[in-house]
Design a protein around this motif. Structure first.
Motif, PDB file in Angstrom:
ATOM      1  N   TYR A  12       1.017  -0.442   0.280  1.00 52.11           N
ATOM      2  CA  TYR A  12       0.019  -0.230  -0.072  1.00 52.11           C
ATOM      3  C   TYR A  12       0.750   1.629  -0.152  1.00 52.11           C
ATOM      4  CZ  TYR A  12      -3.141   3.793   1.578  1.00 52.11           C
ATOM      5  OH  TYR A  12      -3.374   5.463   1.386  1.00 52.11           O
ATOM      6  N   ARG A  13       1.725   1.305   0.979  1.00 54.77           N
ATOM      7  CA  ARG A  13       2.752   1.892   0.935  1.00 54.77           C
ATOM      8  C   ARG A  13       3.782   2.713  -0.676  1.00 54.77           C
ATOM      9  NH1 ARG A  13       6.756   1.384   6.337  1.00 54.77           N
ATOM     10  NH2 ARG A  13       4.720   0.452   6.498  1.00 54.77           N
ATOM     11  N   GLY A  14       3.997   1.657  -1.466  1.00 56.49           N
ATOM     12  CA  GLY A  14       5.252   1.626  -1.885  1.00 56.49           C
ATOM     13  C   GLY A  14       3.741   1.929  -2.986  1.00 56.49           C
ATOM     14  N   ARG A  15       2.422   2.013  -3.576  1.00 56.46           N
ATOM     15  CA  ARG A  15       1.621   1.978  -4.667  1.00 56.46           C
ATOM     16  C   ARG A  15       1.405   3.940  -4.070  1.00 56.46           C
ATOM     17  NH1 ARG A  15      -4.390   2.248  -4.311  1.00 56.46           N
ATOM     18  NH2 ARG A  15      -4.756   3.206  -6.447  1.00 56.46           N
ATOM     19  N   LEU A  16       0.461   4.389  -2.926  1.00 54.89           N
ATOM     20  CA  LEU A  16       0.921   5.455  -2.957  1.00 54.89           C
ATOM     21  C   LEU A  16       2.030   6.462  -3.471  1.00 54.89           C
ATOM     22  CD1 LEU A  16      -0.819   7.777  -1.212  1.00 54.89           C
ATOM     23  CD2 LEU A  16       0.407   7.540   0.670  1.00 54.89           C
ATOM     24  N   GLN A  17       2.939   5.895  -2.977  1.00 57.36           N
ATOM     25  CA  GLN A  17       4.873   6.924  -3.331  1.00 57.36           C
ATOM     26  C   GLN A  17       4.811   6.470  -4.489  1.00 57.36           C
ATOM     27  OE1 GLN A  17       6.972   5.596  -0.663  1.00 57.36           O
ATOM     28  NE2 GLN A  17       5.818   6.314   1.363  1.00 57.36           N
ATOM     29  N   THR A  18       4.798   5.884  -5.271  1.00 61.78           N
ATOM     30  CA  THR A  18       5.120   5.416  -6.364  1.00 61.78           C
ATOM     31  C   THR A  18       4.294   5.296  -7.515  1.00 61.78           C
ATOM     32  OG1 THR A  18       5.279   2.882  -6.832  1.00 61.78           O
ATOM     33  CG2 THR A  18       7.124   4.113  -5.334  1.00 61.78           C
ATOM     34  N   ALA A  19       3.025   5.946  -7.670  1.00 57.83           N
ATOM     35  CA  ALA A  19       2.315   6.250  -8.553  1.00 57.83           C
ATOM     36  C   ALA A  19       2.438   7.018  -9.649  1.00 57.83           C
ATOM     37  CB  ALA A  19       1.307   6.293  -7.858  1.00 57.83           C
ATOM     38  N   ARG A  20       2.321   6.561 -10.532  1.00 58.90           N
ATOM     39  CA  ARG A  20       2.434   7.312 -11.870  1.00 58.90           C
ATOM     40  C   ARG A  20       1.608   8.358 -12.470  1.00 58.90           C
ATOM     41  NH1 ARG A  20       2.668   2.566 -15.105  1.00 58.90           N
ATOM     42  NH2 ARG A  20       4.029   1.395 -14.383  1.00 58.90           N
ATOM     43  N   LEU A  21       2.447   9.304 -12.396  1.00 59.41           N
ATOM     44  CA  LEU A  21       0.947  10.685 -12.000  1.00 59.41           C
ATOM     45  C   LEU A  21       1.326  12.214 -12.911  1.00 59.41           C
ATOM     46  CD1 LEU A  21       1.109  11.687  -8.317  1.00 59.41           C
ATOM     47  CD2 LEU A  21      -0.586   9.913  -9.442  1.00 59.41           C
ATOM     48  N   PRO A  22       0.554  12.836 -13.497  1.00 55.92           N
ATOM     49  CA  PRO A  22       0.952  13.158 -14.332  1.00 55.92           C
ATOM     50  C   PRO A  22       1.447  14.175 -14.319  1.00 55.92           C
ATOM     51  CG  PRO A  22      -1.586  12.578 -14.561  1.00 55.92           C
ATOM     52  CD  PRO A  22      -1.134  12.286 -13.120  1.00 55.92           C
ATOM     53  N   GLU A  23       2.405  14.876 -15.007  1.00 61.76           N
ATOM     54  CA  GLU A  23       3.382  16.523 -14.535  1.00 61.76           C
ATOM     55  C   GLU A  23       2.732  16.834 -13.933  1.00 61.76           C
ATOM     56  OE1 GLU A  23       6.820  17.039 -13.102  1.00 61.76           O
ATOM     57  OE2 GLU A  23       6.572  15.457 -14.548  1.00 61.76           O
ATOM     58  N   GLY A  24       3.065  17.935 -13.053  1.00 58.88           N
ATOM     59  CA  GLY A  24       2.849  18.766 -11.742  1.00 58.88           C
ATOM     60  C   GLY A  24       1.167  18.598 -10.938  1.00 58.88           C
ATOM     61  N   LEU A  25       0.793  17.627 -10.736  1.00 58.47           N
ATOM     62  CA  LEU A  25      -0.303  17.137 -10.534  1.00 58.47           C
ATOM     63  C   LEU A  25      -0.192  17.562  -9.272  1.00 58.47           C
ATOM     64  CD1 LEU A  25      -3.913  16.089 -11.104  1.00 58.47           C
ATOM     65  CD2 LEU A  25      -2.881  13.707  -9.829  1.00 58.47           C
ATOM     66  N   LEU A  26       0.324  16.936  -8.312  1.00 53.15           N
ATOM     67  CA  LEU A  26       0.834  17.546  -6.903  1.00 53.15           C
ATOM     68  C   LEU A  26       0.693  18.933  -5.809  1.00 53.15           C
ATOM     69  CD1 LEU A  26       0.400  16.412  -3.972  1.00 53.15           C
ATOM     70  CD2 LEU A  26       2.642  15.495  -4.184  1.00 53.15           C
ATOM     71  N   ASP A  27       1.647  19.529  -7.878  1.00 57.38           N
ATOM     72  CA  ASP A  27       2.115  20.724  -7.767  1.00 57.38           C
ATOM     73  C   ASP A  27       0.902  21.551  -7.724  1.00 57.38           C
ATOM     74  OD1 ASP A  27       5.049  20.238  -7.787  1.00 57.38           O
ATOM     75  OD2 ASP A  27       5.291  20.589  -9.296  1.00 57.38           O
ATOM     76  N   GLN A  28      -0.046  21.560  -8.663  1.00 58.63           N
ATOM     77  CA  GLN A  28      -1.497  21.951  -8.114  1.00 58.63           C
ATOM     78  C   GLN A  28      -1.054  21.973  -7.372  1.00 58.63           C
ATOM     79  OE1 GLN A  28      -4.535  20.460 -11.825  1.00 58.63           O
ATOM     80  NE2 GLN A  28      -2.718  20.184 -12.885  1.00 58.63           N
ATOM     81  N   VAL A  29      -2.106  20.707  -6.555  1.00 60.17           N
ATOM     82  CA  VAL A  29      -2.221  20.893  -5.084  1.00 60.17           C
ATOM     83  C   VAL A  29      -1.766  22.286  -4.163  1.00 60.17           C
ATOM     84  CG1 VAL A  29      -3.061  20.092  -3.007  1.00 60.17           C
ATOM     85  CG2 VAL A  29      -3.648  18.840  -5.375  1.00 60.17           C
ATOM     86  N   ARG A  30       0.115  22.278  -4.179  1.00 60.22           N
ATOM     87  CA  ARG A  30       0.668  22.841  -3.285  1.00 60.22           C
ATOM     88  C   ARG A  30       0.691  24.307  -3.818  1.00 60.22           C
ATOM     89  NH1 ARG A  30       5.194  18.937  -4.838  1.00 60.22           N
ATOM     90  NH2 ARG A  30       5.541  17.992  -2.649  1.00 60.22           N
ATOM     91  N   SER A  31       0.217  24.617  -4.975  1.00 61.68           N
ATOM     92  CA  SER A  31      -0.435  25.951  -5.326  1.00 61.68           C
ATOM     93  C   SER A  31      -1.164  26.740  -4.669  1.00 61.68           C
ATOM     94  CB  SER A  31      -0.156  26.458  -7.200  1.00 61.68           C
ATOM     95  OG  SER A  31      -0.953  27.431  -6.933  1.00 61.68           O
ATOM     96  N   ILE A  32      -1.891  25.927  -4.722  1.00 54.58           N
ATOM     97  CA  ILE A  32      -3.207  26.600  -4.558  1.00 54.58           C
ATOM     98  C   ILE A  32      -3.383  26.256  -2.933  1.00 54.58           C
ATOM     99  CG2 ILE A  32      -6.473  25.060  -3.987  1.00 54.58           C
ATOM    100  CD1 ILE A  32      -6.259  24.242  -6.541  1.00 54.58           C
ATOM    101  N   ALA A  33      -2.676  25.605  -2.354  1.00 46.04           N
ATOM    102  CA  ALA A  33      -2.672  25.950  -0.804  1.00 46.04           C
ATOM    103  C   ALA A  33      -2.146  26.453  -0.356  1.00 46.04           C
ATOM    104  CB  ALA A  33      -1.880  24.329  -0.220  1.00 46.04           C
ATOM    105  N   GLN A  34      -0.707  27.205  -1.269  1.00 49.24           N
ATOM    106  CA  GLN A  34      -0.271  28.049  -0.550  1.00 49.24           C
ATOM    107  C   GLN A  34      -1.333  29.511  -1.198  1.00 49.24           C
ATOM    108  OE1 GLN A  34       3.486  28.054  -3.621  1.00 49.24           O
ATOM    109  NE2 GLN A  34       4.342  26.627  -2.323  1.00 49.24           N
ATOM    110  N   SER A  35      -1.893  29.733  -1.701  1.00 51.45           N
ATOM    111  CA  SER A  35      -2.609  31.086  -2.786  1.00 51.45           C
ATOM    112  C   SER A  35      -3.109  31.093  -1.300  1.00 51.45           C
ATOM    113  CB  SER A  35      -3.479  30.227  -3.815  1.00 51.45           C
ATOM    114  OG  SER A  35      -4.878  29.910  -3.361  1.00 51.45           O
ATOM    115  N   LEU A  36      -3.742  30.192  -0.094  1.00 55.78           N
ATOM    116  CA  LEU A  36      -4.558  29.752   1.034  1.00 55.78           C
ATOM    117  C   LEU A  36      -3.937  29.982   2.352  1.00 55.78           C
ATOM    118  CD1 LEU A  36      -7.361  27.385  -0.808  1.00 55.78           C
ATOM    119  CD2 LEU A  36      -7.738  29.735  -0.651  1.00 55.78           C
TER     120      LEU A  36
END
Length: 128
Positions: A12-36
């Motif tokens: 489970y931990r490996g799946r969470l940490q190594t999932a192949r994600l589109p470039e910048g997906l987590l960066d979008q979340v970080r950007s929104i969090a910083q704006s708030l």
């Protein structure tokens, strides 16, 4: 802990940490969090009431409140249930983000438990 439980936990931990994600997906979340005015907490883990240290894809804090996000390439119902357990144990706001459109049952479970479930093109909803 049995050998089988350790193997399941590792998987489970490996799946969470190594999932192949589109470039910048987590960066979008970080950007929104910083704006708030949320600051990212590193490492992204909190110890729950149970004594278990829960890991997240990202963890943010503002004015003493935490917000956690787990990002998956595909979300299934069990991911929502695991998220619910984490959310309750650490008593924080929680979101699941997925690169793919989640199945209807996962959406229903997330809605029932009050978990924010967003897909890659829908991250603007996090501002609400």
């Amino acid at each position: 802990m049995t050998r089988q439980n350790r193997a399941v936990q590792h998987k489970y931990r490996g799946r969470l940490q190594t999932a192949r994600l589109p470039e910048g997906l987590l960066d979008q979340v970080r950007s929104i969090a910083q704006s708030l005015d949320y600051q990212e907490v590193v490492p992204a883990q909190l110890e729950g009431k149970s004594g278990i240290k829960h890991k997240f894809s990202a963890l943010f804090r503002a004015k003493g409140k935490y917000f956690a996000v787990d990002v998956f390439d595909k979300v299934v119902e069990t991911d929502v249930l695991r998220g619910r357990i984490k959310e309750q144990d650490v008593n924080i706001s929680y979101c699941i983000e997925t690169a793919d459109a989640p199945p209807g049952k996962a959406v229903e479970l997330a809605k029932y438990y009050g978990i924010v479930l967003v897909s890659a093109g829908d991250t603007g909803r996090l501002k609400d």
